[in-house]
Structures are given as C-alpha cells and as structure tokens.
Motif scaffolding. Structure first.
Motif, PDB file in Angstrom:
ATOM      1  N   GLN A  18      61.968 112.590  71.099  1.00 20.63           N
ATOM      2  CA  GLN A  18      60.985 112.457  72.020  1.00 20.63           C
ATOM      3  C   GLN A  18      60.373 113.734  72.707  1.00 20.63           C
ATOM      4  OE1 GLN A  18      59.929 109.400  73.146  1.00 20.63           O
ATOM      5  NE2 GLN A  18      61.568 108.362  71.727  1.00 20.63           N
ATOM      6  N   SER A  19      60.870 114.740  72.366  1.00 20.67           N
ATOM      7  CA  SER A  19      60.264 115.957  73.030  1.00 20.67           C
ATOM      8  C   SER A  19      60.375 117.194  72.095  1.00 20.67           C
ATOM      9  CB  SER A  19      61.247 116.648  74.139  1.00 20.67           C
ATOM     10  OG  SER A  19      60.823 117.533  74.918  1.00 20.67           O
ATOM     11  N   GLN A  20      61.432 117.531  71.431  1.00 23.27           N
ATOM     12  CA  GLN A  20      61.441 118.762  70.692  1.00 23.27           C
ATOM     13  C   GLN A  20      60.771 118.805  69.205  1.00 23.27           C
ATOM     14  OE1 GLN A  20      65.416 119.492  68.950  1.00 23.27           O
ATOM     15  NE2 GLN A  20      65.205 121.545  68.831  1.00 23.27           N
ATOM     16  N   ILE A  21      60.754 117.797  68.823  1.00 24.71           N
ATOM     17  CA  ILE A  21      59.866 117.731  67.421  1.00 24.71           C
ATOM     18  C   ILE A  21      58.216 117.588  67.638  1.00 24.71           C
ATOM     19  CG2 ILE A  21      59.120 116.426  65.070  1.00 24.71           C
ATOM     20  CD1 ILE A  21      62.210 116.147  64.713  1.00 24.71           C
ATOM     21  N   PRO A  22      57.988 116.848  68.802  1.00 30.95           N
ATOM     22  CA  PRO A  22      56.599 116.487  69.151  1.00 30.95           C
ATOM     23  C   PRO A  22      55.813 118.111  69.511  1.00 30.95           C
ATOM     24  CG  PRO A  22      57.525 114.647  69.759  1.00 30.95           C
ATOM     25  CD  PRO A  22      58.698 115.571  69.256  1.00 30.95           C
ATOM     26  N   ALA A  23      57.105 118.790  70.406  1.00 36.80           N
ATOM     27  CA  ALA A  23      56.464 120.143  70.691  1.00 36.80           C
ATOM     28  C   ALA A  23      56.325 120.981  69.638  1.00 36.80           C
ATOM     29  CB  ALA A  23      57.581 120.749  71.687  1.00 36.80           C
ATOM     30  N   ALA A  79      44.786 117.902  68.953  1.00 32.97           N
ATOM     31  CA  ALA A  79      45.794 118.869  68.598  1.00 32.97           C
ATOM     32  C   ALA A  79      47.264 118.097  68.255  1.00 32.97           C
ATOM     33  CB  ALA A  79      45.909 120.098  69.441  1.00 32.97           C
ATOM     34  N   ALA A  80      47.407 117.243  69.177  1.00 33.73           N
ATOM     35  CA  ALA A  80      48.773 116.641  69.366  1.00 33.73           C
ATOM     36  C   ALA A  80      48.875 115.653  67.906  1.00 33.73           C
ATOM     37  CB  ALA A  80      49.105 115.818  70.523  1.00 33.73           C
ATOM     38  N   ASN A  81      47.711 115.080  67.369  1.00 34.90           N
ATOM     39  CA  ASN A  81      47.824 114.346  66.373  1.00 34.90           C
ATOM     40  C   ASN A  81      47.209 114.738  65.066  1.00 34.90           C
ATOM     41  OD1 ASN A  81      48.390 111.308  67.679  1.00 34.90           O
ATOM     42  ND2 ASN A  81      46.910 112.091  69.036  1.00 34.90           N
ATOM     43  N   ARG A  82      47.197 116.249  65.215  1.00 31.02           N
ATOM     44  CA  ARG A  82      46.476 116.726  63.892  1.00 31.02           C
ATOM     45  C   ARG A  82      47.690 116.578  62.718  1.00 31.02           C
ATOM     46  NH1 ARG A  82      47.372 122.839  61.964  1.00 31.02           N
ATOM     47  NH2 ARG A  82      48.672 121.532  60.683  1.00 31.02           N
ATOM     48  N   LEU A 118      55.625 107.003  62.442  1.00 32.22           N
ATOM     49  CA  LEU A 118      54.834 107.219  63.757  1.00 32.22           C
ATOM     50  C   LEU A 118      53.298 107.233  63.532  1.00 32.22           C
ATOM     51  CD1 LEU A 118      55.006 107.304  66.903  1.00 32.22           C
ATOM     52  CD2 LEU A 118      55.460 109.794  66.434  1.00 32.22           C
ATOM     53  N   GLN A 119      53.156 108.282  62.632  1.00 30.63           N
ATOM     54  CA  GLN A 119      51.823 108.904  62.369  1.00 30.63           C
ATOM     55  C   GLN A 119      50.852 107.716  61.565  1.00 30.63           C
ATOM     56  OE1 GLN A 119      51.430 112.129  59.585  1.00 30.63           O
ATOM     57  NE2 GLN A 119      49.639 112.664  60.336  1.00 30.63           N
ATOM     58  N   ALA A 120      51.750 106.926  60.863  1.00 35.01           N
ATOM     59  CA  ALA A 120      50.926 105.969  59.918  1.00 35.01           C
ATOM     60  C   ALA A 120      50.655 104.783  60.959  1.00 35.01           C
ATOM     61  CB  ALA A 120      52.005 105.270  58.985  1.00 35.01           C
ATOM     62  N   ARG A 160      49.095 108.733  68.685  1.00 34.91           N
ATOM     63  CA  ARG A 160      50.055 108.793  69.730  1.00 34.91           C
ATOM     64  C   ARG A 160      49.497 109.164  71.026  1.00 34.91           C
ATOM     65  NH1 ARG A 160      52.391 113.301  71.720  1.00 34.91           N
ATOM     66  NH2 ARG A 160      52.490 115.184  70.495  1.00 34.91           N
ATOM     67  N   ALA A 161      49.748 108.661  72.070  1.00 33.95           N
ATOM     68  CA  ALA A 161      49.293 108.942  73.647  1.00 33.95           C
ATOM     69  C   ALA A 161      49.606 110.574  73.926  1.00 33.95           C
ATOM     70  CB  ALA A 161      49.599 108.079  74.376  1.00 33.95           C
ATOM     71  N   VAL A 162      49.016 110.921  74.666  1.00 34.24           N
ATOM     72  CA  VAL A 162      49.148 112.505  74.935  1.00 34.24           C
ATOM     73  C   VAL A 162      50.244 112.435  76.246  1.00 34.24           C
ATOM     74  CG1 VAL A 162      48.113 114.544  76.109  1.00 34.24           C
ATOM     75  CG2 VAL A 162      46.816 113.390  74.787  1.00 34.24           C
ATOM     76  N   THR A 163      50.970 113.459  76.329  1.00 32.65           N
ATOM     77  CA  THR A 163      52.062 113.445  77.210  1.00 32.65           C
ATOM     78  C   THR A 163      52.045 114.757  77.960  1.00 32.65           C
ATOM     79  OG1 THR A 163      53.666 114.859  75.977  1.00 32.65           O
ATOM     80  CG2 THR A 163      54.072 112.339  75.488  1.00 32.65           C
ATOM     81  N   GLU A 164      52.726 114.567  79.185  1.00 32.76           N
ATOM     82  CA  GLU A 164      52.695 116.058  80.189  1.00 32.76           C
ATOM     83  C   GLU A 164      52.904 117.301  79.414  1.00 32.76           C
ATOM     84  OE1 GLU A 164      50.928 117.501  83.019  1.00 32.76           O
ATOM     85  OE2 GLU A 164      51.111 115.371  82.924  1.00 32.76           O
ATOM     86  N   GLN A 165      53.881 116.832  78.533  1.00 33.35           N
ATOM     87  CA  GLN A 165      54.671 118.022  77.535  1.00 33.35           C
ATOM     88  C   GLN A 165      53.440 118.730  76.691  1.00 33.35           C
ATOM     89  OE1 GLN A 165      58.473 118.178  75.427  1.00 33.35           O
ATOM     90  NE2 GLN A 165      57.209 118.077  73.693  1.00 33.35           N
ATOM     91  N   ASP A 166      52.639 117.592  76.008  1.00 33.99           N
ATOM     92  CA  ASP A 166      51.633 118.202  75.211  1.00 33.99           C
ATOM     93  C   ASP A 166      50.687 119.021  76.016  1.00 33.99           C
ATOM     94  OD1 ASP A 166      52.603 116.817  73.094  1.00 33.99           O
ATOM     95  OD2 ASP A 166      51.184 114.981  73.588  1.00 33.99           O
ATOM     96  N   ARG A 167      50.108 118.402  77.233  1.00 37.25           N
ATOM     97  CA  ARG A 167      49.122 119.312  78.152  1.00 37.25           C
ATOM     98  C   ARG A 167      49.584 120.698  78.487  1.00 37.25           C
ATOM     99  NH1 ARG A 167      49.590 113.880  80.556  1.00 37.25           N
ATOM    100  NH2 ARG A 167      47.955 112.683  79.894  1.00 37.25           N
ATOM    101  N   THR A 168      51.079 120.824  78.991  1.00 35.60           N
ATOM    102  CA  THR A 168      51.381 121.909  79.212  1.00 35.60           C
ATOM    103  C   THR A 168      51.372 122.887  78.151  1.00 35.60           C
ATOM    104  OG1 THR A 168      52.676 121.003  80.976  1.00 35.60           O
ATOM    105  CG2 THR A 168      53.254 123.055  80.298  1.00 35.60           C
TER     106      THR A 168
END
Length: 828
Positions: free
Chosen positions: A13-18, A240-243, A268-270, A274-282
């Motif tokens: 949920q957090s580490q790999i998406p970051a 950027a989050a979905n590149r 997940l990519q297929a 995915r939706a942007v999260t607050e973690q993504d924005r920061t």
C-alpha cells in the motif's frame, strides 16, 4: 521498518508505490545487494562511495592559466574525508548535521600544485544550479548498523543525491497513524540509533496512502507538517504515479524481498491507472530533483542551531516574491508587494528565507537588504532571528548610523522606521540602487496614509531610497481601508495564508473564546466613598468632571473592587484547570496601575504566581489615571524592579525567559508590551481585562495560538477569556462586533470559536467512547473489559477516543457554560 518484522500490507500500500513514483521522478533504483556493495560492505557506512567519487570527478575541474584540468582520484577521496564526520568531529546530531549541510552548500577547496605553483581551487559536492548534472538513486530496505552494536535498523526508503543520503521515508499501511511512524524516525536519530544516517539527511517523510508529513533532522513531532502544493496539478501527479517502469527498472525494484510481490503490481498496472494518493502528492511535490535541491539550498535555515525547512506557504510566498521583484515598472524600479501570512505561521523565518533567496539569485546582482519595523522589540526580534540563521545584520542605533550604513553599502541592516527621519535630514543625496530590498514588518501600520498614499515616515524612507524594492509583511487581517491602501502602497498582494488555512494545516492551534463576566458588587455607597477620598481639595466643578470620567465602564473597571473580583476569578480558573499542566497564561490589564493592582491581589490570594512586564514610567505617567495614588503605585513598583534587576533589559529578559520555561511565573501580566510579536509556546490562556479592538485584538489573541508539546502534554487550543464583553455572544459574522467591524468577513474565518460549540461535542465523544465496548456483553465484568482491550489495535483506538473525550471534558469543566448546557440537554 525494523529488521525483525516486515508488514506485507505496508509493502503493497505504501512502500512500493513510493519507490515506483521516485523512479518515475528520475531516481535510479538500486537493489539491496548493490547498496551494500556501494557502501564497501560496511553497514555502518551510509554514503555510496563509488557513486560519490564518480560524481565528484564529473562535476569538478579547475582552470590554470587559461587551461582546464581535471581533479584526480586522490582529490575526490580527500574531499569525501572532509565531508564525512570523523569521531573527533561529531558534535551531536544537530551540530554535525549543520556542519555537513554547510559543506554541501559551500563545497570545499582542494590544493593543486602545477609547475611548482600551489593554488586552492573550489570543489563542490552538488551542482545546485543544474539538477540534471547530479545522480539520483533510491533504495528500499536499507539496513544501517546501530551505534556500538552489530544490530541494524532497516529504513523503508532512502534516496541519494550523488551517493549522499538526502531523503529518508518511513512507510505505513493506511490503517496505521503517522504519529508512530514519526516517532520511529525521531528515535532512529538518537545516539544509540543510527545517527550517522541523519548527519547527512536533508528531508524526512512519514507517509501512508491517506496522509503524509515532512520535516527535517531534529524536528519535534509537533512540527511535522503536511504540504499543500500550489503548482502541481492532479494530472501531473497521476502521470508520474502511473508511469510504466522499464524492464531494467522493474528488475531492480522487484528484487530481493520484493520479488514475491512483482505479480501483484503487474496485475495492478494491467487493471488500468491507479488513483492518486496523498502520499503521491507529497512525494511528487517535495522529492522531484529540482524541487528537492531548491528546498535544501534556499529554503532551509538553522535557527539558533535548530534546523528548519520551509512550510508550503513560505515556499510559495517567497517563490512568488522573487518572481515579482524581477519585474520592473516604467521608472525601472523593481516591483514590490505584500506577503500576508497569519500570525504564528513563521513570518520572521519567511523574511530570513526571502533574504537568502535574494542573495542566492544570480539574476539579482549584489542585493542589499534593509529590514524595517516600527517597534524596538520587533527590531530586536527580527535581528535576532536573522543572526541565529547565520545571516549577520547590523542594527541601526541612530539615524546617522543608518545613513552611514546605507552609504557604505552594508548588505544587511535592521532599523526602526523613525530613524529615516534623521537619516533624511543628514543626507540629501538619495541612494539610487535598484538592487536594494526593503522588507517591512507589520507594513499596514507605518507605511500607509489615513486616506491612501504613504505615511509620513514612509515618505521620508522613499525619498532616501527612491529606487528600492519595497516588500511588506503582515500577520493580521487588513482592515478594509488598510487593505486597499497597503496593496496600493506596495504594488499588490503577492501571497496570502489566512487563519483558517493555518489552523487546518496544524501550523497553529485553534482559539476558543469565552465571554466571562464576574460579580463585582460595586454599590453606590462604595463608589461615593471612593470618590470622596480621591477628590479631596477639588472644586465642585472638578468633582463633577471627575465623576463623569469614572462613569464610563472602562474607567470603572480600573477600580480596586473590580480588579479584586476579576483577579479572584482568574486565580480560581487558572488554579483549578491549568496549574501544574505545563501551560501558562497572560493577563491583559487596562493600565500599568491596574497591572500592579492585579499582581497585588493575586499575591494576596496566593494560589498562582505572577509577574508584570511593562515599560518604565515617564513624566506623563498616569495621565489615564486621575489619582496620584495610581501614579505613585507604578513608580514604586518600577523602583522595586530596578532594585531587583538593576536594568530594564535584565528585568525584561529574566521574566520573559522564566515565563517561557516550566517554572514560575504561571501568569504574566501585561498592558501593551508583549501583545504583539511575542512567541511563548507554553502561553495557552489569555485573560482579557482591557478594551481591545481591530489589529490590537487580533494580535493579542494570537499570543496563545502557538504549538506546544512536552512529553505527553500537547496543546490543543488557545483560550481567550474575555472579561470586557468584546465579542459577547459569538456568531459566524465576527464583523458584526465593533471590535472587528473594519474587516472583511472572509478574512476573519477561523479566527476564534465559541467554547460552547466545543463542549457541545462532549455527549457525542462520550457515546463514541462507550460504543467501542459494545462487544462486551456484561458491562460489570472487569475481566471481560481487560481481555477485550488485550487486542493492541482496539487498545490504541480506546486511547485515542479516551484522549479526545478527556480533552473536551477538561474544556467543559473550565467554563461556566457547562451547567447551562446540561440544563438544556436535560429539558430535551
């Protein structure tokens, strides 16, 4: 984040998406094996030595007699030795971090001998001007060996610039709060943790999918803040989050312990974007290479040894200001404007950071800065802030001194505005430098005329500095007329950060207001006897005139009986609800004589300790008090203070320092001094016993909006206890009150909240607390309760709900409105 356990939900949920987002932003991922190899197999070492050596040789060369020469491997290793703190150079976490920071910003020098001629040449670790010339890497699960132990701490994500660890990120699953995450990163900085990593770290982030906070090394938990970006669009972050990662990037990211989840993220990519999260924005806002280097270089200061990084309003306010001053009007003068950031949001540091940004901008040749205030204590405070941030201003001691510094092109000056009066009289020739920047604090007070245009002192300043760029700063909402005049004077609004925004960001605490009247038992016979005493020897006409003066409520409020009644109420209120909590209070008295009388009564009661801060009496002392007894009372008090403290400066400093600390005094009595520009985070309650309005009222109540945390003690609100009926029964439109009538409605949103609205939440919070225990069938079975709370997640939720209820209960118990609300509830 520990070596003992690894949570798969956190990973997903957090580490790999970051990690993926950082790769998309330009960071090259490094597998765990490569990170260890780059560190020479030594887990105590935190720098990627091979990458750093390669980058240093790429970034640096020197010129000698018109020819360019490369540095060699020995030079790079010599520079690295100077960067890395050896045991004898470690001064503690904060000081060592500052030394490393200074070396990174300023670089070092390398001595080279060519044809028998030795010279020193500049050598840099980072190319601050051209981010693309640097190498950016990122790694997950970075193990670092603890001090004095072979055990390790494992960091979720570490990002590197030229092999130097710049960013440390702690990731959590969405159901886990960030308080624990922040505490982990703070704990890792301790002496028995992994402080060597934080000697280099420039930015710290704790994040889960729903929220993210950032800070820097040594930042207490209360000052970790969220970032709100004013440039990024949702579309940019989403891209950027979905590149899609390249095959090589994917192999590097999903190596080691991450190999087992590769299929999950492929699916997940297929499934689509995915939706942007607050973690993504920061992460997108703070960590992309050009923004990261800018934050570190221009927007980081050391305030008295405490490292501070810009909040979002400071960053964007300064950025817009620098863009504004690069524009010129028809007279070839740089355009100025107003930065309006609410009190408690770091206005003084904004001025420091702006000064630094101007000094570092290559498009502004040889900038000079003059900081202008209209009060001596503000002048001292601003100078102190600049000085503590390693910018060395010279304070003008007189008009002639100011003029001499202007003539000498002194790069950084602080002055009171009235010194321009003398300076102009002594110097006819104006300074025509367009690279002179005048930063004016509380600009609405001294710069604008009553009906528009410039105030008299501002006119004199602009005659002496006709081509200077004028930048105004204000912390309070502007009156309708002031707003128009101030914006016209400076050239428009550059950036604003209002009260409700600061409260929502957690930059300041919200203010709760309670109107509190006391029974004063002032009878006609008592007043007549008092008048007879003070009017002996007066004619009948003089006595009648005196009675008219004291028929006003504000004059009556200064009488001994009214003061005694209020002092007793204040003493009991503070004793019952705030004593021994670590929080302190200010009492605003209507006059110096009233301040002395308040202290005498508080001392007589003996339950709370108090001190007075006031300016010395002068020849006109007591003109607001018609009896000589009041005048003599103030003079006797002042003589006593000077016998005790010797000088006014020592008197002010010692009492203020003691008030800011955990000991006595518990209540600080003031008249007008310290109602503005006074930052004492423990100051939580303001007892208002003096008529205040407009800016004076707003600046006074902001004294209690500062954040404060000491162990388990955390400030939730500032409290305004009003004995003057300034706002009466609060409603949404504060401008319906005379005290705020001159302001725009929208500018006052979130200024104060009625304490009754807060305590109305008490039944709801009580119900929520008990709702947690619905699964416990027998509410009299203590063992069942204990077993139910044995689950850690349930227990933590209980603690949170209980704390919320306890805080609200404390507020309710401290107000007189509780009983009336209980009666209303019982009638329903």
């Amino acid at each position: 984040m520990t070596s003992e356990s690894f949570n798969p939900a956190e990973k997903h949920q957090s580490q790999i998406p970051a990690l993926q987002l950082l790769v998309a932003l330009g960071y090259t991922p490094l597998p765990e094996s490569e990170i260890i190899r780059q560190r020479g197999g030594r887990l105590r070492n935190v720098v990627l030595d091979d990458i750093l050596v390669e980058q240093l040789l790429k970034l640096n060369s020197f010129e000698y007699r018109g020819k360019s020469y490369p540095f060699d491997l020995e030079d790079a290793h010599d520079a690295i030795r100077r960067l890395k703190p050896t045991p004898d150079r470690v001064k503690g976490l904060k000081a060592t971090n500052q030394d490393v920071y200074d070396t990174l910003i300023l670089g070092t020098t390398i001595t080279k001998t060519i044809d028998g001629d030795s010279k020193s040449f500049s050598f840099r670790f980072i190319d601050w001007e051209n981010p693309a010339n640097n190498a950016f890497h990122v790694a997950a699960e970075v193990a670092v060996e603890r001090t004095g132990s072979s055990a390790t701490k494992r960091c979720d994500i570490v990002a590197y610039v030229n092999g130097i660890p710049f960013i440390v990120i702690e990731n959590k699953r969405p159901t886990e709060g960030l308080k624990k995450a922040g505490s982990q990163l703070i704990g890792y900085q301790s002496e028995d943790g992994i402080p060597q990593l934080f000697h280099f770290a420039q930015l710290l982030i704790v994040a889960n999918r729903n929220e993210a906070l950032y800070a820097t090394v040594g930042t207490p938990r209360k000052f970790w803040h969220a970032w709100r970006d004013e440039d990024d669009t949702e579309e940019e972050v989403a891209r950027a989050a979905n590149r899609s990662l390249t095959n090589e990037e994917t192999d590097r990211v999903f190596s080691g312990s991450f190999a087992s989840v590769r299929h999950f993220f492929k699916d997940l990519q297929a499934g689509g974007a995915r939706a942007v999260t607050e973690q993504d924005r920061t992460i997108h806002a703070l960590c992309r290479p050009e923004r990261l280097l800018d934050l570190v270089r221009r927007f980081t200061v050391f305030d008295g040894g405490i490292r501070k990084i810009a909040r979002h309003q400071q960053f964007f306010g300064i950025k817009l200001a620098v863009e504004r001053v690069k524009q010129f009007d028809l007279a070839r003068t740089r355009k100025g404007g107003v930065i309006w950031h609410t009190q408690g949001s770091g206005k003084s540091l904004t001025m420091v950071m702006l000064g630094r940004a101007l000094a570092l901008d290559k498009a502004i040749p040889n900038p000079r800065i003059i900081i202008v205030t209209d009060r001596d204590d503000l002048d001292k405070q601003i100078k102190g802030t600049f000085k503590s941030c390693d910018m060395d201003p010279v304070r003008a001691t007189s008009g002639s001194h100011l003029l001499s510094m202007i003539r000498a092109k002194t790069p950084l000056i602080t002055t009171l505005i009235n010194k321009f009066d003398t300076a102009l009289r002594n110097g006819e020739d104006p300074d025509e430098d367009p690279n002179l920047f005048v930063l004016i604090d509380e600009s609405h007070r001294s710069q604008t005329g009553t009906h528009g245009g410039y105030g008299q002192l501002a006119v004199k300043m602009r005659r002496l500095l006709p081509r200077a760029c004028y930048l105004g700063f204000t912390g309070t909402p502007l009156l309708k007329n002031d707003k128009r005049n101030t914006f016209t004077t400076f050239g428009g609004l550059i950036h604003h950060y209002k009260i409700d925004e600061a409260v929502a960001d957690g930059a300041v605490v919200p203010l709760l207001y309670e109107g509190r009247l006391v029974d004063q038992q002032i009878t006609g016979g008592v007043i007549d006897a008092w008048f007879d005493k003070i009017s002996e020897g007066l004619t009948d006409q003089q006595k009648a005139d005196l009675k008219r003066k004291f028929s006003r409520m504000d004059a009556l409020s200064k009488t001994g009986q009214a003061i005694r009644a209020k002092a007793f109420d204040i003493s009991e209120h503070y004793r019952q609800h705030w004593q021994d909590t670590g929080f302190k209070a200010q009492l605003v008295a209507p006059s110096k004589a009233a301040a002395v009388r308040f202290k005498e009564v508080l001392d007589e009661i003996g339950h709370v300790t108090s001190e007075i801060i006031m300016s010395p009496p002068d020849e006109n002392e007591g003109n607001d008090d018609v009896d000589s007894e009041s005048k003599d009372l103030v003079r006797r008090f002042w003589a006593k203070m000077m016998t005790r403290y010797k000088t006014e400066e020592v008197y002010n400093r010692e009492i203020i320092d003691n008030f800011k600390g955990s000991g006595e005094p518990e209540i600080l009595i003031v008249v007008s001094k310290l109602l503005t520009g006074f930052d004492a985070p423990r100051n939580t309650v303001l007892y208002v016993c003096k008529p205040l309005r407009e800016h004076n009222l707003l600046q006074a109540i902001a004294r209690v909006n500062r954040l404060f945390e000491d162990g388990d003690t955390e400030k939730q609100f500032g409290f305004i206890i009003d004995y003057e009926g300034l706002l009466g029964e609060l409603d949404r439109a504060l401008t319906t009150y005379t005290a705020f009538a001159g302001f725009e409605d929208s500018d006052l949103i979130g200024t104060v909240h009625d304490v009754k609205e807060e305590i109305r939440r008490l039944p709801q919070l009580h119900d929520q607390l008990w709702d947690l225990f619905k699964p416990v069938l027998n509410k009299k079975d203590m063992e069942a309760f204990e077993q139910f709370l044995g689950d850690e997640a349930i227990r933590q939720e209980f603690y949170e709900r209980f704390r919320a209820f306890g805080r609200c209960l404390h507020i309710a118990m401290s107000t007189r409105h509780l009983m009336s609300l209980r009666r209303k509830r019982s009638r329903r």
